[in-house]
Design an enzyme around this catalytic site. Structure first.
Site, PDB file in Angstrom:
ATOM      1  N   HIS A  43     -12.753   3.431  -0.830  1.00  0.00           N
ATOM      2  CA  HIS A  43     -12.578   2.682   0.423  1.00  0.00           C
ATOM      3  C   HIS A  43     -13.270   1.309   0.363  1.00  0.00           C
ATOM      4  CE1 HIS A  43     -12.026   6.863   2.364  1.00  0.00           C
ATOM      5  NE2 HIS A  43     -10.838   6.280   2.311  1.00  0.00           N
TER       6      HIS A  43
ATOM      7  N   ARG B 171      -6.747  14.353  16.293  1.00  0.00           N
ATOM      8  CA  ARG B 171      -6.168  14.347  17.641  1.00  0.00           C
ATOM      9  C   ARG B 171      -5.668  15.738  18.032  1.00  0.00           C
ATOM     10  NH1 ARG B 171      -2.372   9.304  16.265  1.00  0.00           N
ATOM     11  NH2 ARG B 171      -2.211  10.652  14.430  1.00  0.00           N
TER      12      ARG B 171
ATOM     13  N   ASN C  21       0.877  -1.172   0.000  1.00  0.00           N
ATOM     14  CA  ASN C  21       0.000   0.000   0.000  1.00  0.00           C
ATOM     15  C   ASN C  21       0.914   1.221   0.000  1.00  0.00           C
ATOM     16  OD1 ASN C  21      -1.889   2.014   0.372  1.00  0.00           O
ATOM     17  ND2 ASN C  21      -2.916   1.033   2.099  1.00  0.00           N
TER      18      ASN C  21
ATOM     19  N   ASP D  99      -5.174  16.673  11.564  1.00  0.00           N
ATOM     20  CA  ASP D  99      -5.259  15.519  12.466  1.00  0.00           C
ATOM     21  C   ASP D  99      -6.307  15.785  13.540  1.00  0.00           C
ATOM     22  OD1 ASP D  99      -4.737  13.547  14.525  1.00  0.00           O
ATOM     23  OD2 ASP D  99      -2.780  13.219  13.600  1.00  0.00           O
TER      24      ASP D  99
ATOM     25  N   ARG E  34      -2.874  -2.394  -3.329  1.00  0.00           N
ATOM     26  CA  ARG E  34      -4.046  -1.534  -3.259  1.00  0.00           C
ATOM     27  C   ARG E  34      -3.921  -0.499  -4.370  1.00  0.00           C
ATOM     28  NH1 ARG E  34      -5.141   3.650   0.490  1.00  0.00           N
ATOM     29  NH2 ARG E  34      -7.319   4.000  -0.063  1.00  0.00           N
TER      30      ARG E  34
ATOM     31  N   ARG F 273      -8.824  17.159   2.320  1.00  0.00           N
ATOM     32  CA  ARG F 273      -9.708  17.218   1.158  1.00  0.00           C
ATOM     33  C   ARG F 273     -11.046  17.840   1.539  1.00  0.00           C
ATOM     34  NH1 ARG F 273      -9.231  11.077  -0.560  1.00  0.00           N
ATOM     35  NH2 ARG F 273      -7.860  10.911   1.254  1.00  0.00           N
TER      36      ARG F 273
ATOM     37  N   ILE G 191     -10.005   7.211  13.008  1.00  0.00           N
ATOM     38  CA  ILE G 191     -10.838   7.999  13.917  1.00  0.00           C
ATOM     39  C   ILE G 191     -11.951   7.129  14.482  1.00  0.00           C
ATOM     40  CG2 ILE G 191     -12.363   9.998  14.110  1.00  0.00           C
ATOM     41  CD1 ILE G 191     -10.797  11.177  11.669  1.00  0.00           C
ATOM     42  N   GLY G 192     -12.615   6.393  13.611  1.00  0.00           N
ATOM     43  CA  GLY G 192     -13.741   5.578  14.039  1.00  0.00           C
ATOM     44  C   GLY G 192     -13.380   4.509  15.049  1.00  0.00           C
ATOM     45  N   GLU G 193     -12.186   3.949  14.911  1.00  0.00           N
ATOM     46  CA  GLU G 193     -11.762   2.876  15.812  1.00  0.00           C
ATOM     47  C   GLU G 193     -11.178   3.395  17.121  1.00  0.00           C
ATOM     48  OE1 GLU G 193      -9.069   0.246  13.764  1.00  0.00           O
ATOM     49  OE2 GLU G 193     -10.300   0.279  11.940  1.00  0.00           O
ATOM     50  N   ASN G 194     -10.574   4.588  17.086  1.00  0.00           N
ATOM     51  CA  ASN G 194      -9.746   5.018  18.219  1.00  0.00           C
ATOM     52  C   ASN G 194     -10.251   6.207  19.012  1.00  0.00           C
ATOM     53  OD1 ASN G 194      -7.565   3.084  17.704  1.00  0.00           O
ATOM     54  ND2 ASN G 194      -7.203   4.261  15.851  1.00  0.00           N
TER      55      ASN G 194
END
Length: 390
Positions: free
Chosen positions: A178, A282, A8, A280, A90, A238, A326-329
């Protein structure tokens, strides 16, 4: 040991994973060459997390992606005892020509190069290591796995833009991206919650690149992204959805060239453009700057809007799934987004969310809220193995 290498490639990094294929697919090595062309460093670890290598290289030795490909390939061959059966890549854009994983040859590579303008941040970098492998090891099977493939079964009304039909025939259509992530996560949803396997599900792939997908019976029926990876949600750099009239204004009134507009929309917009601070999440969560606060509010607002759009496409909603960085963490972002879904009957379990459990909705929630880590690399390895055979 026979193995598949999954690649990737980004603009300044080359991520890779190695899967043994002598039995069931088994992840052996994962790593990354970062700082390509400036301060190259190769990091790699085993499947148990044990560090295998962390080594810097002179910039002249790893000046570009082909150079990184050569170094990584040599290291795997010389130190890991790996005999590559194939390489899976990918590739972000398959255009109208490719709706499934494809064995690569010179003709296919040339056709994929035509889609560089549709994914300028990704496609050139995806193709560079393919070229490098092809030139150095021409007999090594290579397989392209496309982010667009999972969405190619969309209905005609979901696939078209309201412009003359001749443009659709030329390939101007809504592709969606995705797809490798959505394919993997939708399969996992069916394993985690079998009652949702044929349900109406929205998956939110929320990372530096962000999109959402409506899935029914395990198939993509609608996506927030369209012709390019610019559309839909605002992302790290983006813009997401934008009135085409804005682009006409930038060209006609501001005198911007096509290249300048492209750089603006791909590299200087999104969370970075709104906040003026960072791309980011975070960093933005840690900041009390009003611009950072607004950028996150905008991000959550747009996710809420697209949830309504995709729920309408599905004719209702049974589950909303968070995945990617973001969704996981980020429990905080999941909580903010879940609050936007309350009108759909979503109710969050704060304790489960804070713990990052797979099911984060409360028992009285009308829809299930799930957190499912994605694994695009495993999906690529599966497709590559299926195509070349064992």
């Amino acid at each position: 040991m026979d193995a598949i290498l999954v690649v990737n490639a980004g603009s300044s990094s080359l991520k890779f994973e190695v899967f043994a294929i002598d039995g069931p697919l088994q992840r052996l090595v994962e790593g990354q060459m970062e700082g390509i062309g400036t301060t190259p460093k190769l990091r790699a670890s085993g499947s148990d997390g044990r560090k295998l290598l962390e080594q810097g290289y002179p910039a002249v030795e790893v000046a570009d992606l082909p150079g990184a490909t050569r170094v990584v390939g040599a290291w795997l061959r010389e130190t890991q005892g790996v005999s590559l059966a194939a390489v899976g890549h990918r590739v972000v854009h398959g255009g109208p020509d490719y709706d499934s994983p494809t064995r690569l040859d010179e003709t296919v590579i040339e056709r994929l190069e035509r889609f560089v303008p549709l994914a300028p941040l990704h496609q050139p970098n995806n193709l560079a290591p393919i070229r490098a492998f092809y030139q150095r090891w021409p007999n090594l099977p290579q397989v392209a796995c496309f982010d667009t493939s999972f969405h190619r079964a969309h209905s005609a009304v979901a696939d078209h833009y309201a412009i003359p039909q001749r443009f659709h025939e030329q390939g101007v259509r809504r592709y969606g991206f995705h797809g490798l992530s959505y394919e993997y996560v939708s399969g996992r949803v069916g394993e985690i919650a079998p009652d949702l396997a044929d349900g109406r599900v929205i998956i939110a792939h929320l990372g530096s690149g962000a999109s959402m997908c409506a899935i029914q019976d395990g198939r993509s029926i609608e996506s927030s992204m369209g012709f390019t990876a610019l559309d839909g949600l605002p992302m790290g750099t983006r813009c997401g959805q934008i009135d085409p009239g804005v682009l006409l204004y930038l060209i006609a009134q501001e005198g911007m060239t096509a290249e300048q507009v492209q750089n603006l929309l791909y590299r200087d917009s999104g969370l970075k453009g709104l906040s003026g601070i960072s791309n980011d999440v975070r960093d933005l969560l840690a900041s009390d700057d009003p611009r950072a606060v607004f950028a996150l509010e905008y991000f959550v607002y747009r996710i809420g809007l697209y949830a309504g759009t995709l729920a309408a496409a599905l004719g209702g909603l049974d589950a909303f799934v968070f995945t990617a960085g973001i969704g996981e963490n980020s429990a905080e972002m999941r909580a903010r987004i879940s609050a936007k879904l309350s009108w759909l009957g979503a109710k969050l379990d704060p304790a489960a969310n804070a713990a990052g459990e797979p099911l984060i909705s409360s028992p009285d929630s009308t829809i299930a809220l799930l957190v499912v880590p994605t694994d695009e690399e495993l999906m690529i390895a599966r497709h590559t193995l299926d195509l070349i055979g064992r």
